[in-house]
Design a protein around this motif. Structure first.
Motif, PDB file in Angstrom:
ATOM      1  N   ALA A 120      11.778  -5.187  -1.568  1.00  0.00           N
ATOM      2  CA  ALA A 120      11.747  -3.948  -2.620  1.00  0.00           C
ATOM      3  C   ALA A 120      13.502  -3.706  -2.921  1.00  0.00           C
ATOM      4  O   ALA A 120      14.257  -3.936  -2.044  1.00  0.00           O
ATOM      5  CB  ALA A 120      11.014  -2.856  -2.136  1.00  0.00           C
ATOM      6  N   ASP A 121      13.893  -3.474  -4.163  1.00  0.00           N
ATOM      7  CA  ASP A 121      15.283  -2.852  -4.275  1.00  0.00           C
ATOM      8  C   ASP A 121      15.188  -1.332  -4.158  1.00  0.00           C
ATOM      9  O   ASP A 121      14.317  -0.836  -3.540  1.00  0.00           O
ATOM     10  CB  ASP A 121      15.776  -3.441  -5.560  1.00  0.00           C
ATOM     11  N   ALA A 122      16.237  -0.948  -4.150  1.00  0.00           N
ATOM     12  CA  ALA A 122      16.919   0.379  -3.824  1.00  0.00           C
ATOM     13  C   ALA A 122      15.651   1.491  -4.455  1.00  0.00           C
ATOM     14  O   ALA A 122      14.995   2.448  -3.658  1.00  0.00           O
ATOM     15  CB  ALA A 122      18.101   1.054  -3.943  1.00  0.00           C
ATOM     16  N   SER A 123      15.704   1.328  -5.658  1.00  0.00           N
ATOM     17  CA  SER A 123      14.614   2.101  -6.375  1.00  0.00           C
ATOM     18  C   SER A 123      13.118   2.089  -5.994  1.00  0.00           C
ATOM     19  O   SER A 123      12.432   2.969  -5.875  1.00  0.00           O
ATOM     20  CB  SER A 123      14.766   2.091  -7.780  1.00  0.00           C
ATOM     21  N   GLN A 124      12.895   0.822  -5.765  1.00  0.00           N
ATOM     22  CA  GLN A 124      11.505   0.532  -5.454  1.00  0.00           C
ATOM     23  C   GLN A 124      11.078   1.218  -3.975  1.00  0.00           C
ATOM     24  O   GLN A 124      10.251   1.345  -3.701  1.00  0.00           O
ATOM     25  CB  GLN A 124      11.202  -0.887  -5.322  1.00  0.00           C
TER      26      GLN A 124
ATOM     27  N   TRP B 118       8.529   3.834  -3.218  1.00  0.00           N
ATOM     28  CA  TRP B 118       7.555   3.620  -2.260  1.00  0.00           C
ATOM     29  C   TRP B 118       7.293   4.907  -1.159  1.00  0.00           C
ATOM     30  O   TRP B 118       6.319   5.487  -1.166  1.00  0.00           O
ATOM     31  CB  TRP B 118       7.851   2.330  -1.207  1.00  0.00           C
ATOM     32  N   PHE B 119       8.248   5.245  -0.569  1.00  0.00           N
ATOM     33  CA  PHE B 119       8.171   6.294   0.414  1.00  0.00           C
ATOM     34  C   PHE B 119       8.073   7.795  -0.235  1.00  0.00           C
ATOM     35  O   PHE B 119       7.698   8.491   0.353  1.00  0.00           O
ATOM     36  CB  PHE B 119       8.687   5.891   1.779  1.00  0.00           C
ATOM     37  N   GLY B 120       8.773   7.759  -1.398  1.00  0.00           N
ATOM     38  CA  GLY B 120       8.797   8.697  -1.956  1.00  0.00           C
ATOM     39  C   GLY B 120       7.232   9.367  -2.489  1.00  0.00           C
ATOM     40  O   GLY B 120       7.036  10.619  -2.787  1.00  0.00           O
TER      41      GLY B 120
ATOM     42  N   ASP C 222       0.932  -1.355   0.042  1.00  0.00           N
ATOM     43  CA  ASP C 222       0.097   0.028  -0.123  1.00  0.00           C
ATOM     44  C   ASP C 222       0.792   1.395   0.017  1.00  0.00           C
ATOM     45  O   ASP C 222       1.915   1.311   0.613  1.00  0.00           O
ATOM     46  CB  ASP C 222      -0.701   0.030   1.264  1.00  0.00           C
ATOM     47  N   ALA C 223       0.262   2.226  -0.352  1.00  0.00           N
ATOM     48  CA  ALA C 223       0.984   3.643  -0.333  1.00  0.00           C
ATOM     49  C   ALA C 223       1.264   4.086   1.072  1.00  0.00           C
ATOM     50  O   ALA C 223       0.338   3.966   1.767  1.00  0.00           O
ATOM     51  CB  ALA C 223       0.368   4.655  -1.332  1.00  0.00           C
ATOM     52  N   PRO C 224       2.476   4.707   1.487  1.00  0.00           N
ATOM     53  CA  PRO C 224       2.593   4.826   2.756  1.00  0.00           C
ATOM     54  C   PRO C 224       1.496   6.084   3.281  1.00  0.00           C
ATOM     55  O   PRO C 224       1.510   7.111   2.474  1.00  0.00           O
ATOM     56  CB  PRO C 224       3.943   5.254   3.017  1.00  0.00           C
ATOM     57  N   PRO C 225       1.190   5.967   4.439  1.00  0.00           N
ATOM     58  CA  PRO C 225       0.414   7.262   5.003  1.00  0.00           C
ATOM     59  C   PRO C 225       1.358   8.271   5.342  1.00  0.00           C
ATOM     60  O   PRO C 225       2.778   8.002   5.528  1.00  0.00           O
ATOM     61  CB  PRO C 225      -0.305   6.787   6.272  1.00  0.00           C
TER      62      PRO C 225
END
Ligand SMILES: [Zn+2]
Length: 454
Positions: free
Chosen positions: A399-403, A407-409, A197-200
């Motif tokens: 997840a890898d670095a870009s993922q 994600w939290f970007g 899920d997208a982070p809050p």
């Protein structure tokens, strides 16, 4: 009222996740994991926590992997009797994993005592199966997306993190502060799990960095696994696949079912799943259809593609068989479990193959094999490594670095502070640099045992 976080594990390493959040005279422990890998890390499991367990008011677990949950039976034995809040699938998985962890530790201690390998007589298990069973009584299931209150005035909300069945990120809200614990973040393109899920939005974020300095190849699991299995089968070899009972076992079986259906590997190639835990976990996928991507038919195919090995006698009988065949067995980093017997039996023959399927923490036998060591110590004996060692790149549950950055970007507001945790030092520092450079956020890799105001 001030809020502070103390980092009690998973700093400079991927194991031992434990974060203590304190506000006023209340204390919440996020994750309660075992240290694994190098001996100096494992010894930390024996040191008393800097907080008295009876002073902890409640525990929240992000997921059931032992490096996040495996200290719980010990916390129970030290007197903790609060609730342990988990997602429903995590509760089911803990009921499988924790008693097994206690059982393995009892067996290891008994083995050391029987063979006189211990300097300090007698060797003791960290905890036993009975402690683990008792600790399960503290579990309290909380639905993903529903806010609960582990301590009066505190709020916690789980969001789905992908990674494994039941894995979640946890948003803790206390004294006007919002702290997001990422837990382990899965890949958006995972074969089994839904994307995270997208982070809050949060003021403070703790993010994992297992692959903070790595990018996954675009190859999928089948593209990597099919040629390896064909090669081992063609020379009559046995492919031993150490698997994490939760997640990787199911992913590899799902891939094998697809490969057999498509004719990528011989249809008659015998496949064995030698892990009662993995067998039971596969059943949990049927119980929690909302928590993963597999259809009912795919689950059925996955179960039928392998012979399920339940008893120790059946497992021992496997060692008498010759190749070609594929044996999946736990544990995934060869730190224990039935896979050790298969490695001892099949490593000395060059026709055989060991396929490593996930992250191999430094210091584990899996990492030693991946590093090309020619002797592997198991049950007090050195075993010659002549089998071919294959490390899969595409089967990670992280997840890898870009993922991770993506994600939290996607958070709408910039957090005040990011703490980069759950990684080897190089991986954590690489992710810290990317967060500062790509996102312009403040990021820090905390020291083990350090306390920070938030
Ligand atoms: Zn995990």
């Amino acid at each position: 009222m001030s809020v502070k976080i103390t980092f009690l594990g998973a700093t400079g390493t991927v194991t031992g996740s434990k974060y203590l959040v304190e506000s006023g005279d209340k204390r919440l422990l996020i994750d309660c994991g075992l240290f694994q890998g190098f001996k100096q890390l494992r010894l930390r499991n024996w040191s008393p926590l800097p907080v008295t367990p009876t002073d902890v008011d409640a525990v929240v677990l992000t997921h059931a992997h032992l490096d996040h949950s495996g200290y719980l039976p010990l916390l129970y034995r030290q007197g903790f009797r609060g609730h342990v809040h988990v997602t429903p699938a995590t509760a089911d998985l803990c009921a499988i994993l924790l008693p097994d962890s206690g059982h393995i530790q009892e067996e290891d201690a008994a083995f050391l005592n029987r063979h006189g390998f211990t300097k300090h007589e007698p060797a003791m298990p960290l905890y036993g199966k009975h402690d683990a069973l008792l600790s399960l009584q503290l579990l309290k299931s909380e639905k993903v997306g529903h806010t609960f209150s582990p301590i009066p005035g505190w709020k916690v909300t789980f969001s789905s993190a992908g990674h494994i069945l039941g894995a979640a990120s946890a948003l803790v809200e206390v004294a006007g502060r919002r702290i997001l614990f990422s837990g382990d973040i899965g890949r958006p393109d995972d074969m089994l799990m839904n994307p995270p899920d997208a982070p809050p939005d949060a003021d403070t974020v703790l993010v994992e960095s297992t692959y903070g300095n790595r990018e996954h190849p675009h190859d999928n699991l089948i593209a990597e696994l099919a040629p390896a299995l064909r090669k081992a089968a063609a020379r009559g070899g046995v492919a031993v696949v150490p698997v994490f009972a939760v997640g990787r076992a199911q992913a590899v079986l799902h891939a094998i079912a697809q490969m057999k259906a498509r004719g990528d590997i011989p249809h008659g190639l015998p496949v064995f799943l030698d892990s009662p835990m993995a067998v039971h976990t596969t059943d949990l996928f049927q119980r929690h259809p909302e928590a993963h991507r597999l259809t009912a038919q795919e689950l059925k195919d996955l179960k039928h593609v392998a012979t399920m090995v339940e008893t120790v006698e059946e497992s021992k009988a496997l060692s008498k068989r010759h190749g070609p065949m594929v044996i999946l067995a736990a544990s995934g980093m060869a730190t224990g479990g039935r896979v050790l017997h298969h490695l001892a039996r099949y490593l000395p023959d060059h026709r055989n193959m060991v396929i490593l399927t996930g992250y191999q923490a430094p210091g584990t036998r899996g990492a030693r094999l991946a590093g090309g060591e020619t002797l592997l110590r198991m049950h007090g004996q050195d075993v010659a490594v002549h089998a071919e060692i294959v490390q899969l790149q595409s089967s990670s549950a992280h997840a890898d670095a870009s993922q991770l950055v993506a994600w939290f970007g996607s958070m709408k507001h910039k957090p005040d502070q990011v703490y980069v945790v759950h990684g080897e030092p190089e991986a954590s520092d690489a992710l810290r640099q990317r967060i500062e450079r790509d996102l312009g956020w403040r990021a820090l890799v905390p020291e083990h045992g350090s306390t920070w105001p938030t």
